[in-house]
Design an enzyme around this catalytic site. Structure first.
Site, PDB file in Angstrom:
ATOM      1  N   ASP A  56     -14.705 -32.825   4.122  1.00 53.66           N
ATOM      2  CA  ASP A  56     -13.393 -33.466   4.200  1.00 53.66           C
ATOM      3  C   ASP A  56     -13.489 -34.879   4.783  1.00 53.66           C
ATOM      4  OD1 ASP A  56     -13.874 -32.829   6.846  1.00 53.66           O
ATOM      5  OD2 ASP A  56     -12.150 -31.510   7.071  1.00 53.66           O
ATOM      6  N   ASP A  78     -10.820 -26.355  13.087  1.00 50.60           N
ATOM      7  CA  ASP A  78     -12.094 -26.148  13.778  1.00 50.60           C
ATOM      8  C   ASP A  78     -11.917 -25.287  15.022  1.00 50.60           C
ATOM      9  OD1 ASP A  78     -13.409 -27.649  11.917  1.00 50.60           O
ATOM     10  OD2 ASP A  78     -13.542 -29.454  13.164  1.00 50.60           O
TER      11      ASP A  78
END
Length: 204
Positions: A56, A78
């Site tokens: 990303d 995350d």
């Protein structure tokens, strides 16, 4: 004006790196739904999501689609995936308190970092050029080093019981995991210092 503003907002939501972020969330949901019944499939899905975490950022820079929303989405994804992994490991291995302490350190460190980033007017929590600590600069400034620490940390935690303690791979990942925890502590302290500096500057 309103339709144009809505169109711009929609375009940010549909940035390629943000779509990858949504895909990661779906993968993680499936992975953790299978974490107890299909451990091998869980590991494959989890590390595939981890691999997409590197994609990303590359797409964001490649297509000039860097956004505050994307940075927050990436950070939250995350942290939640790491938190879920540590929570699962705390149920599987003893003493589970160790994994919960690591969970607390990870969330606290990154929350302070993200908040101090916005206070300073930066667009990315990875911008640490003004920090004095060399290890923190090395971590965020050199992507291979960051990748090693992150991958080693995840692998070390995921295979701690299955991997022989005397194996070379275990020690390599253990080093990466240890460095990652030290960086978390340093990041938490420097980010807290930035918040305090902001307070003192504002009170003058």
């Amino acid at each position: 004006m309103a339709p144009q503003s809505t169109q711009r907002a929609l375009s940010v939501y549909l940035y390629i790196p943000n779509i990858i972020g949504y895909f990661r969330i779906i993968i993680n949901c499936v992975a953790f739904a299978l974490c107890y019944s299909h451990k091998t499939l869980f590991a494959i899905l989890y590390f595939f999501s981890f691999f997409c975490d590197g994609l990303d950022g590359w797409f964001a820079r490649k297509f000039n689609q860097v956004s505050t929303f994307g940075a927050v989405l990436d950070m939250v994804t995350d942290r939640v995936s790491t938190a879920c992994l540590l929570a699962v490991l705390s149920q599987l291995y003893r003493p589970g308190l160790i994994f919960l302490l690591l969970l607390g350190l990870d969330i606290t460190s990154h929350w302070f970092q993200m908040y101090s980033t916005f206070l300073s007017g930066k667009t990315s929590h990875k911008d640490v050029k003004d920090k004095n600590n060399w290890l923190l600069k090395a971590y965020y400034g050199h992507r291979p080093f960051m990748a090693f620490c992150c991958v080693a940390s995840e692998v070390c935690l995921s295979t701690i019981k299955e991997t022989p303690l005397l194996s070379l791979s275990f020690f390599v990942t253990l080093i990466g995991w240890a460095v990652k925890q030290v960086i978390n502590v340093i990041q938490m302290k420097t980010a807290a210092d930035s918040c305090v500096f902001y307070d003192t500057k504002r009170s003058k």
